[in-house]
Design a protein around this motif. Structure first.
Motif, PDB file in Angstrom:
ATOM      1  N   ILE A 306       0.569   2.416 -17.891  1.00  0.00           N
ATOM      2  CA  ILE A 306       1.922   2.585 -17.375  1.00  0.00           C
ATOM      3  C   ILE A 306       2.014   2.007 -15.955  1.00  0.00           C
ATOM      4  N   PRO A 307       2.997   1.166 -15.699  1.00  0.00           N
ATOM      5  CA  PRO A 307       3.180   0.642 -14.338  1.00  0.00           C
ATOM      6  C   PRO A 307       3.815   1.716 -13.460  1.00  0.00           C
ATOM      7  N   ASN A 308       3.014   2.718 -13.145  1.00  0.00           N
ATOM      8  CA  ASN A 308       3.556   3.948 -12.592  1.00  0.00           C
ATOM      9  C   ASN A 308       3.986   3.845 -11.131  1.00  0.00           C
ATOM     10  N   SER A 309       3.549   2.796 -10.459  1.00  0.00           N
ATOM     11  CA  SER A 309       3.970   2.581  -9.079  1.00  0.00           C
ATOM     12  C   SER A 309       3.967   1.082  -8.826  1.00  0.00           C
ATOM     13  N   PHE A 310       4.453   0.714  -7.662  1.00  0.00           N
ATOM     14  CA  PHE A 310       4.446  -0.712  -7.327  1.00  0.00           C
ATOM     15  C   PHE A 310       3.030  -1.205  -7.023  1.00  0.00           C
ATOM     16  N   LEU A 313       1.751  -2.520 -11.086  1.00  0.00           N
ATOM     17  CA  LEU A 313       2.705  -3.165 -11.994  1.00  0.00           C
ATOM     18  C   LEU A 313       1.991  -4.002 -13.046  1.00  0.00           C
ATOM     19  N   GLY A 314       0.785  -4.459 -12.728  1.00  0.00           N
ATOM     20  CA  GLY A 314       0.077  -5.320 -13.674  1.00  0.00           C
ATOM     21  C   GLY A 314      -0.773  -4.564 -14.683  1.00  0.00           C
ATOM     22  N   SER A 315      -0.556  -3.263 -14.837  1.00  0.00           N
ATOM     23  CA  SER A 315      -1.350  -2.475 -15.795  1.00  0.00           C
ATOM     24  C   SER A 315      -1.246  -3.054 -17.196  1.00  0.00           C
TER      25      SER A 315
ATOM     26  N   PRO B 105       8.460   2.260 -12.594  1.00  0.00           N
ATOM     27  CA  PRO B 105       7.596   3.078 -11.757  1.00  0.00           C
ATOM     28  C   PRO B 105       8.235   4.438 -11.457  1.00  0.00           C
ATOM     29  N   ILE B 453       5.344  -9.563 -11.111  1.00  0.00           N
ATOM     30  CA  ILE B 453       3.985  -9.668 -10.573  1.00  0.00           C
ATOM     31  C   ILE B 453       3.899 -10.853  -9.619  1.00  0.00           C
TER      32      ILE B 453
END
Lengths: 428, 460
Positions: A306-310, A313-315, B105, B453
């Protein structure tokens, strides 16, 4: 007469030691995942003597071993849970059941005395295949504290395996810039480096101040290096822990996810000449070449994409695959302590995204033992401690179960509170 | 057109004296493009009705399943998809999601799931918080999720309306709304409301305070309903002489429950609390459709089955709070098998990680049940994530199983879906191929993910 008595005593003690050393167990006809270069052995046996693996192979015999036929069963090394709070947390939202945090100590927080071998999480996670936990405090500051290794035997007196083997730090979260945290990491290590405790780490705060100023007077550079921001203060205990990192006695485990943060840490580790392990590394795949080159291992939770924070993001789910392909040593964990054993589901998912199966198994076992210098643990090979789990099928498959567990060659019950609840209600 | 509006007026919330415009607010605008004919052949199908077809085909025509069976003939012109013996299931349904209201997010600025300002907020609707560009949604689509139910959080005793969405890219939440799905109402038992409000030294601070809070709300709802009925029963002349009772957003929703048009989705962990909630439902004559996070459902499985209430459960979550301490791996199986197999078990996620693999969670629960002595086949366990959640959301006539006339939400897996190693290969929503593992531009990235990204790359 006197001499005869002595001879008799030494003869008897010889027999006693011979008897106590001769406890052997022979596990037969299993599929054995060794987590070594030998890979997986079909229809093979493991001979264990006094808690240590003696031999692995086909058709092993021993006249004095207790034999156990495991036809159709699967053997793996016990899984090792990296960076959990097993034994120091019972219920997450009930603060009085938690021993995983401190506002008083930072780097120096060692949780050994708080470890609760009777925690319900211990037999539960053993039931899931975990035999060792790298239990780690989770204080929210820059340093969370020291990791110790515990066996999941449930033994009140013998659970601790190795004390204070790593220091954990966290550079994400909070309001402060990541840059400030890396600076503080550096300043803290510098201070520890020049602090001389002599023989006793148990000195007063005043003595630390004295030590600081003695050093400060001697060298302008040292004054510069040892000046910490006003808000930050370390106890002697904290500085001792930091000094172990400086001296490369223990690794520093830093939580970081963003690719640029990981690069900054790689650079930092190089400058300070410390052993670094990255924990999280959700964007690790973007800097896998640099991680491999610097020989920095990573602890992953492959199930969490999950891209849970900035900062993450690349998760992505093939992170473990990509890192392994680049030659990075991967250690596989779970994102929650209660179900620490679900690291195996994460490993299975990583396999479905390309990670070779044997590498996934090593990520749960051997790699963790190697990276944290757990001597003779984490794989099935002669001379290694017999922490062994018997499965009814593929250990990474969600439909498989642990049937038996051996800790140092001793069978331990695979039974937990949850099973008793089930038994009470299933046929009502 | 007028007639059309009138029918909606009759069909939805007939108890209320709402104007057609008022009734039409926030209606679904979802209308899929015509899928044409799609023919999936050589598939091993778990139908979601409890059956398994070892080698069968599915004919999709204009967004609907037209036929399913062992010996269907391929219509000319149909787009043919050879499943090569692979497993096919209905689209997966997650009955408990906060995608869109707790998006990724995770930022305070878009954390919109809990109106934790008052213990009864029946007037808020989760759909008004949904961020349609939540990148968790396409990840869930890759996991086979074609429909999901978004709930308000559990800070409140009565948290507000939930909404059922199709997992499609849309600029508007109305464009995602499942056409014809009934509204739901989120209620919460136990620790969360009493912690949130007790922590502020206000009611409720205990479980008995919780129960008083629900009952007081239902009493107000009864009063409002009486007022509406009294007005409705008046003659036309009498009605002209006075105003209709003014609208009350909070009580309109509660009356909707009493009238059986809004379905209760009740967050409730403990067995004894579920039994209490069932008695409250009897006291006020409404129905609890499903208990969610029902960690202790196995303790009251027979009571749930007797009352026709579903339990939505995790396979193995536990220990994060005291009321989640008594988890057993066999929970779903025990609920499923209660009263000679008449129980209604559902596996839900409440998690953006879990929603991506409800199939694996169902697999764990099935395996645990079978190890405990049940004989639960994949053809039955698949219902836990397809037809059972469809039933509890009031959409079982439209999705949840592969039967003629249903929406063509179909998943083709690359292996046995009850395995950690299996992934989806193709996911159809209303007959349209929205995820294809061979097409890297699927699923359609959210706006958020474009160039996020670096300016040249998208996230997925």
């Amino acid at each position: 007469m006197k001499i005869n008595k002595k001879i008799l005593i030494s003869f008897l003690s010889c027999i006693i030691s011979f008897l106590s050393f001769s406890e052997e167990l022979l596990l037969k006809n299993a599929k054995i995942h060794t987590a070594t270069e030998r890979g997986t052995l079909e229809n093979s046996d493991v001979l264990i003597r006094d808690g240590v693996i003696l031999r692995i192979g086909k058709n092993l015999v021993s006249s004095r071993a207790k034999e156990k036929d495991l036809s159709g069963k699967v053997i793996s090394p016990g899984f090792i849970a990296p960076q959990t709070q097993l034994g120091i947390v019972e219920i997450e939202l009930v603060p009085e059941t938690r021993d995983d945090r401190s506002d008083i100590y930072s780097a120096g927080l060692s949780i050994d005395s708080a470890f609760n071998a009777s925690s319900t999480l211990i037999p539960y996670n053993l039931t899931g295949g975990i035999t060792l936990s790298l239990t780690t405090p989770s204080s929210s500051g820059l340093f969370s504290g020291l990791t110790s290794v515990f066996s999941l035997s449930g033994s009140l007196e013998e659970s601790l395996v190795i004390s204070n083997i790593a220091l954990s730090a966290n550079i994400s979260g909070g309001e402060d810039s990541m840059a400030a945290k890396i600076l503080l990491l550096e300043d803290s290590l510098n201070l520890a480096a020049i602090t001389d405790f002599g023989l006793s780490p148990f000195i007063s705060k005043g003595e630390v101040q004295n030590a600081k100023s003695r050093n400060n007077q001697s060298n302008y550079y040292k004054i510069y290096e040892s000046s910490l921001p006003e808000e930050v203060s370390y106890s002697a205990r904290d500085l001792v822990a930091l000094k172990k990192v400086v001296n490369r006695e223990i690794p520093l485990v830093v939580k970081a996810n963003r690719a640029s943060h990981i690069l900054a840490l790689i650079d930092f580790a190089k400058r300070k000449n410390i052993n670094l392990i990255i924990h999280g590394a959700k964007e690790g795949w973007r800097v896998s070449r640099q991680l491999a080159k610097a020989k920095i291992p990573v602890i992953l939770q492959p199930i969490d994409n999950i891209p849970n924070s900035f900062n993450e993001l690349g998760s992505r789910l093939d992170n473990a695959y990509l890192l392994n392909k680049s030659g990075v040593t991967i250690l596989i964990g779970s994102h929650e302590t209660h179900n620490a054993y679900l690291s195996r589901q994460g490993a299975g998912i990583a396999v479905s995204y390309g990670l070779p199966w044997e590498e996934a198994l090593k990520g749960l076992t051997k790699n963790i033992a190697d990276v944290f210098n757990l001597d003779k643990r984490g794989s099935i090979q002669p001379g290694y401690i017999a922490d062994i789990v018997v499965w009814n099928g593929d250990p990474l498959e969600v439909t498989s179960f642990v049937e038996e567990a051996y800790l140092s060659g001793k069978a331990v019950p695979v039974r937990n509170r949850s099973m008793k609840l089930k038994d009470r209600y299933i046929n009502q | 057109m007028k007639k059309y509006l009138f029918m909606i007026f009759i069909g939805t919330f007939s108890f209320l004296t709402l104007s057609p415009e008022e009734t039409k607010a926030f209606e679904s605008t979802y209308e899929p493009n015509d899928s044409g004919d799609v023919f999936i052949e050589d598939a091993r199908i778990l139908t979601g009705t409890g059956k398994e077809i070892l080698k069968g085909s599915i004919l999709i025509s204009s967004n609907k399943v037209k036929a399913i069976g062992e010996s269907l003939s391929k219509p000319p012109g149909a787009k043919v998809i050879d499943a090569n013996g692979k497993w096919v299931t209905p689209g997966i349904i997650d009955i408990h999601s906060h995608m869109g209201v707790y998006p990724a997010p995770s930022l305070r600025s878009s954390s919109d799931g809990n109106e934790a300002t008052s213990p009864v907020t029946a007037h808020v609707w989760a759909e008004h918080s949904v961020w349609t560009q939540d990148p968790q949604m396409p990840l869930a689509l890759k996991g086979g999720i074609t429909t999901f139910h978004v709930l308000p959080g559990s800070a409140n005793l009565i948290g507000g309306r939930g909404v059922t969405l199709k997992n499609i890219w849309s600029r508007t939440v109305q464009g995602m709304k499942f056409p014809g799905a009934p509204y739901t109402l989120k209620m919460a038992c136990g620790e969360n409301p009493k912690r949130v409000y007790g922590g502020r030294n206000s009611e409720p601070s205990t479980r008995m305070g919780n129960v008083a809070g629900y009952r007081k709300a239902w009493i107000r709802a009864q009063g409002y309903r009486n007022k509406l009925e009294e007005y409705k029963s008046k003659s036309e002349e009498a009605k002209e002489l006075e105003y209709a009772p003014s609208r009350d957003l909070e009580l309109e929703t509660l009356v909707g429950v009493l009238e059986g048009e809004i379905l209760i989705q009740n967050h409730c962990y403990r067995g004894e609390e579920m039994a209490v909630m069932l008695d409250i439902a009897k006291e006020f004559n409404y129905k609890v459709t499903a208990f969610h996070h029902a960690v202790e459902a196995y303790k009251v499985a027979d009571i749930l089955a007797d009352n026709g209430v579903c339990a939505a459960m995790w396979a193995d979550w536990w220990g994060f709070k005291h009321e989640a301490f008594d988890m057993v791996w066999e929970n779903a199986a025990i609920v499923d098998q209660a009263n000679s197999g008449t129980g209604c078990a559902i596996i839900h996620s409440d998690s953006a990680i879990g929603i991506q693999r409800l199939n694996q969670e169902a697999a764990k629960a099935m395996a645990a049940g079978n190890r405990a002595g049940f004989n639960i086949l994949p053809s039955r366990a698949i219902k836990w994530i397809t037809s059972n959640p469809a039933k509890a959301l009031g959409i079982a006539d439209k999705v949840g199983s592969l039967e003629a006339g249903k929406m063509a939400d179909v998943v083709i897996w690359d292996g046995n879906p009850f395995s950690v190693y299996s992934k989806t290969e193709k996911v159809f929503v209303d007959g349209l191929l929205l995820y294809d593992k061979d097409n890297p531009s699927t699923p359609k990235a959210t706006d958020f993910e474009l160039g996020i990204i670096n300016s040249q790359e998208n996230r997925l």
